[in-house]
Every structure is written in C-alpha cells, then in structure tokens.
Design an enzyme around this catalytic site. Structure first.
Site, PDB file in Angstrom:
ATOM      1  N   LYS A 112       0.806  -1.222   0.000  1.00 39.67           N
ATOM      2  CA  LYS A 112       0.000   0.000   0.000  1.00 39.67           C
ATOM      3  C   LYS A 112       0.837   1.269   0.000  1.00 39.67           C
ATOM      4  O   LYS A 112       0.347   2.328  -0.381  1.00 39.67           O
ATOM      5  CB  LYS A 112      -0.952   0.011   1.217  1.00 39.67           C
ATOM      6  CG  LYS A 112      -2.086  -0.992   1.072  1.00 39.67           C
ATOM      7  CD  LYS A 112      -3.222  -0.673   2.017  1.00 39.67           C
ATOM      8  CE  LYS A 112      -4.413  -1.583   1.759  1.00 39.67           C
ATOM      9  NZ  LYS A 112      -5.507  -1.370   2.671  1.00 39.67           N
ATOM     10  N   LYS A 193      -5.216  -9.670  -6.047  1.00 35.24           N
ATOM     11  CA  LYS A 193      -6.458 -10.049  -5.350  1.00 35.24           C
ATOM     12  C   LYS A 193      -7.587  -9.099  -5.743  1.00 35.24           C
ATOM     13  O   LYS A 193      -7.337  -7.935  -6.072  1.00 35.24           O
ATOM     14  CB  LYS A 193      -6.223 -10.111  -3.833  1.00 35.24           C
ATOM     15  CG  LYS A 193      -6.423  -8.827  -3.129  1.00 35.24           C
ATOM     16  CD  LYS A 193      -6.452  -8.946  -1.630  1.00 35.24           C
ATOM     17  CE  LYS A 193      -6.594  -7.506  -1.152  1.00 35.24           C
ATOM     18  NZ  LYS A 193      -6.794  -7.229   0.187  1.00 35.24           N
ATOM     19  N   LYS A 196     -11.662  -3.773  -3.419  1.00 36.80           N
ATOM     20  CA  LYS A 196     -12.570  -2.648  -3.642  1.00 36.80           C
ATOM     21  C   LYS A 196     -11.804  -1.373  -3.991  1.00 36.80           C
ATOM     22  O   LYS A 196     -12.386  -0.409  -4.459  1.00 36.80           O
ATOM     23  CB  LYS A 196     -13.476  -2.429  -2.417  1.00 36.80           C
ATOM     24  CG  LYS A 196     -12.784  -2.392  -1.080  1.00 36.80           C
ATOM     25  CD  LYS A 196     -13.795  -2.469   0.072  1.00 36.80           C
ATOM     26  CE  LYS A 196     -13.153  -2.592   1.423  1.00 36.80           C
ATOM     27  NZ  LYS A 196     -13.288  -3.793   2.153  1.00 36.80           N
TER      28      LYS A 196
HETATM   29  P1  TYM Z   1     -10.621  -5.858   4.588  1.00 36.94           P
HETATM   30  O1  TYM Z   1     -11.633  -4.826   4.931  1.00 36.94           O
HETATM   31  O2  TYM Z   1      -9.634  -5.552   3.526  1.00 36.94           O
HETATM   32  O3  TYM Z   1     -11.359  -7.189   4.176  1.00 36.94           O
HETATM   33  C1  TYM Z   1     -12.364  -7.785   4.975  1.00 36.94           C
HETATM   34  C2  TYM Z   1     -12.249  -9.299   4.898  1.00 36.94           C
HETATM   35  O4  TYM Z   1     -12.369  -9.730   3.531  1.00 36.94           O
HETATM   36  C3  TYM Z   1     -11.257 -10.546   3.186  1.00 36.94           C
HETATM   37  N1  TYM Z   1     -10.937 -10.331   1.767  1.00 36.94           N
HETATM   38  C4  TYM Z   1     -10.825 -11.305   0.861  1.00 36.94           C
HETATM   39  N2  TYM Z   1     -10.965 -12.637   0.958  1.00 36.94           N
HETATM   40  C5  TYM Z   1     -10.800 -13.363  -0.181  1.00 36.94           C
HETATM   41  N3  TYM Z   1     -10.507 -12.806  -1.390  1.00 36.94           N
HETATM   42  C6  TYM Z   1     -10.345 -11.481  -1.526  1.00 36.94           C
HETATM   43  N4  TYM Z   1     -10.081 -10.931  -2.723  1.00 36.94           N
HETATM   44  C7  TYM Z   1     -10.516 -10.655  -0.368  1.00 36.94           C
HETATM   45  N5  TYM Z   1     -10.452  -9.311  -0.150  1.00 36.94           N
HETATM   46  C8  TYM Z   1     -10.701  -9.138   1.167  1.00 36.94           C
HETATM   47  C9  TYM Z   1     -10.129 -10.077   4.101  1.00 36.94           C
HETATM   48  O5  TYM Z   1      -9.133 -11.061   4.239  1.00 36.94           O
HETATM   49  C10 TYM Z   1     -10.875  -9.798   5.384  1.00 36.94           C
HETATM   50  O6  TYM Z   1     -11.047 -10.982   6.135  1.00 36.94           O
HETATM   51  N6  TYM Z   1      -7.246  -5.531   8.306  1.00 36.94           N
HETATM   52  C11 TYM Z   1      -8.545  -6.042   7.930  1.00 36.94           C
HETATM   53  C12 TYM Z   1      -9.658  -5.511   8.799  1.00 36.94           C
HETATM   54  C13 TYM Z   1      -9.474  -5.740  10.265  1.00 36.94           C
HETATM   55  C14 TYM Z   1      -9.564  -7.004  10.942  1.00 36.94           C
HETATM   56  C15 TYM Z   1      -9.393  -6.705  12.313  1.00 36.94           C
HETATM   57  C16 TYM Z   1      -9.803  -8.304  10.507  1.00 36.94           C
HETATM   58  C17 TYM Z   1      -9.223  -4.800  11.208  1.00 36.94           C
HETATM   59  N7  TYM Z   1      -9.176  -5.369  12.439  1.00 36.94           N
HETATM   60  C18 TYM Z   1      -9.403  -7.708  13.267  1.00 36.94           C
HETATM   61  C19 TYM Z   1      -9.819  -9.314  11.475  1.00 36.94           C
HETATM   62  C20 TYM Z   1      -9.630  -9.020  12.843  1.00 36.94           C
HETATM   63  C21 TYM Z   1      -8.859  -5.620   6.493  1.00 36.94           C
HETATM   64  O7  TYM Z   1      -8.323  -4.655   6.001  1.00 36.94           O
HETATM   65  O8  TYM Z   1      -9.861  -6.338   5.909  1.00 36.94           O
END
Ligand code: TYM
Length: 336
Positions: A112, A193, A196
């Site tokens: 990022k 991947k 969004k």
């Molecule tokens: P975020 O908001 O990017 O994504 C949310 C969840 O979706 C999953 N994900 C995917 N899984 C499969 N294929 C994809 N292309 C894909 N894109 C996203 C992510 O792995 C995630 O599970 N850092 C985290 C948010 C967070 C979090 C936490 C998660 C903050 N605190 C505590 C777990 C526990 C994030 O940016 O997810």
C-alpha cells in the site's frame, strides 16, 4: 462455554465478492457455533484519506451488507470500531509492544505504501490496532481471507510477548482461513487479489452491482488460453479463480463443476457462472436496500457497541493492571 471469534471489515468502499466469499459468508456460517463479534473498522479506513460524507455512508452500507448477508443480531454482536474507545486505547499499548522491524515486514504495508510520496503513520502501525481489536475480546479464532494471515500472526506474536512480560493476560488467537475462496482474484488480472480499491471496476464484482453489471463483468473477465474448463491454478489461474467463485456461489464442488462443463466451452461456463453469482448476490443486495431504508441497522450497531464496550473494558482493565498503568478511572469511565 462457546469459543469466541472476532473479525473486522473496513468501510473503505463497497464490499466485493472477495470480501463476501473470503470472509462474510463464513461469518454467517459460524455465528451459531461461536460467540461472534464483528466490527466495521472505521479507524482502519482512515489510514488513507476519506471524505466525511462518503465514510459515513460507507459505514452504513458495510453494516447493511453484513446484515443483508445473513448476520443475525440475536446471534452475534455487530458494531463500529470508533464507537468503542477501548480499541484505540489497547491499540496504543500494542504499538508499544510491536517493534519497528516487525511492522516494516508487513507485506500489506509494503504494497500500500509502494510508489506513494506520503503515507500516514497510521498505515504503518495499523496491524497493532488490528491486534488490539482481536485481543480485546479474548478471541479464540479470527476468520479472515488469506491476505490478513500475516496480521493475525503478528497479533499472536504480540500477545505472546505481552504475556511473557506481564503474565498470562491475553488469549492467543488462531487464524481461521477457508481452504478455498480465501483469495478471490481480480477478474482482469488473476495475479492480483480482487479489491474494492482497484481503480478498474471491471476487476471486481461489488455487492451493489446490478445483475446486468455482473453479467457484463463476467463476460469480460479474462480467461486463459485453450477452450477446456479445467481447474489448474498454476497453468490456468484466471479460469481457476472463476471456477472457485462458481463453487462458492453454487455450493458445488470444483470437481462437479469441471465434470459438468466437460466438452463445453468458456462461453457456456461464463453464462452459467453469471447466473449463479447473480442468484447468490441478489437477495443480499435486496436485504441491504431494505435495512438501509428502514434504518434498522442503527439499533443493531448501538446495541452492539454497548456489548462490545462491556466485554472489551474488562480485558483492557486486566491489561492496564498487569502493566502498572493507572486505574483511578476504569476504562468504562466509572470512578473507582
Ligand atoms: P478488509 O476490509 O480488507 O477485508 C475484509 C475481509 O475480507 C477478506 N478479503 C478477501 N478474501 C478473499 N478474497 C479477496 N479478494 C478478499 N479481499 C478481502 C479479508 O481477508 C478480510 O477478512 N485488516 C482487515 C480488517 C481488520 C480485521 C481486524 C480483521 C481490522 N481489524 C481484526 C480481522 C480481525 C482488512 O483490512 O480487511
């Protein structure tokens, strides 16, 4: 006592099919088995600039999509991170527990920040806040997609380090990652991947896409050379990604799908794939629209924040006590 799970989703854009298949679908499946806490992590979203109106609306959309996907307020707790002050409180403590070297090794930060002239300090320390999110709930497991595995591993390391300094205070959680579907790839580039934040909307299917958009995006999705519908992630990664999406949206096995398209071409496969994706996402989008229109998500989030605050305040208190920090006013704001 049921085991606990915690997971978070950023309100940084409209959720994608990747978020749904990699995480939210799983959140719904396990809400009976575990005591589940799910969080719209708005503090994580502001590690990059967000316009206030759009952030406000993304928080509502994210909650409405999560409920629309089947999260049941009677079974789990859903809340917004910035409503519960314990997150930034333990977040700071975790920043002081993590090392600069550890945070520098996080691949998501490297991705990022690459090529950017200026990145926020928060983007760098973000995994420490994520560790705090998880540890505040004594979570046994963290359901996430593959891209978050390194962050959950860091969380485990931080919990273990904290415990070795201050005694057994924090629960060390396990990542919970699906065998397939944990990494849904872009429809335009099978080596990236689905995200969004992709500047090219043809690369992702959003949960808000109309059936027409979904059909068009799947028609335009890149496929590999050849004509045969075969599952080979190394040689045919684009097709393997489409077959994985098919399997998860239709609840069929990859082998059954490959067998069903034996001797048929990509066109027929893609037409049916569009149908199963539309069928999986339409009810979610419709429920999301209704939840947003009637505002029922607001009470869910309010109630969720109160419960999250109660549970997490007790953990924060334990942490502060173990470290020798002040307890003249406890984390719930009550004078003691
Ligand atoms: P975020 O908001 O990017 O994504 C949310 C969840 O979706 C999953 N994900 C995917 N899984 C499969 N294929 C994809 N292309 C894909 N894109 C996203 C992510 O792995 C995630 O599970 N850092 C985290 C948010 C967070 C979090 C936490 C998660 C903050 N605190 C505590 C777990 C526990 C994030 O940016 O997810």
């Amino acid at each position: 006592m049921r085991k606990r799970v915690f997971s978070g989703v950023q309100p940084s854009g409209i959720l994608t099919l990747g978020n749904y298949l990699g995480a939210i679908k799983r959140f719904v499946e396990i809400q009976n088995e575990y005591e589940a806490f799910y969080c719209v992590v708005d503090y994580h979203a502001i590690t990059v600039p967000q316009a206030p109106d759009s952030l406000r609306s993304q928080i509502a959309h994210t909650a409405a999509f999560m409920l629309g996907a089947g999260l049941d307020p009677d079974k789990m707790t859903l809340f917004v991170q910035s409503d519960v002050p314990t997150h930034t409180q333990l977040g700071w403590i975790m920043e002081c527990t993590a090392t600069f070297g550890e945070l520098s090794r996080m691949t998501q930060f490297k991705d990022k920040s690459q090529g950017k002239e200026s990145v926020s300090g928060g983007l760098f320390t973000y995994p420490a806040l994520m560790a705090a999110d998880i540890l505040l709930y004594d979570a046994d497991a963290v359901p996430v997609g593959e891209d978050q595995k390194q962050h959950v591993e860091l969380c485990r390391d931080l919990a273990e380090r904290f415990n070795s300094r201050f005694g057994k205070v924090l629960k060390v959680p396990e990542p919970l990652i699906g065998q397939t579907g944990a990494r849904i790839m872009s429809l335009q580039d099978p080596h990236r991947k689905m995200s969004k934040s992709d500047p090219n909307p043809a690369g992702y299917i959003s949960l808000a896409d109309s059936p027409d958009d979904i059909v068009k995006k799947i028609k335009r999705a890149v496929t590999d050379s050849g004509r045969e519908v075969a599952y080979d992630p190394d040689e045919k990664p684009a097709l393997a990604n489409l077959i994985t999406i098919f399997a998860h949206c239709s609840e069929k096995s990859i082998n059954d799908i490959v067998a069903a398209y034996d001797g048929k071409g990509y066109a027929e496969f893609k037409k049916d794939l569009a149908d199963v994706v539309v069928e999986a996402l339409t009810p979610i989008r419709m429920r999301h629209d209704a939840i947003l229109a009637d505002g029922s998500y607001i009470d869910v989030l309010r109630h969720g924040a109160r419960r999250a605050h109660d549970v997490s305040s007790a953990v924060l208190r334990r942490v502060k006590e173990a470290m020798g920090l002040s307890l003249y006013i406890d984390p719930a704001g009550v004078r003691i």
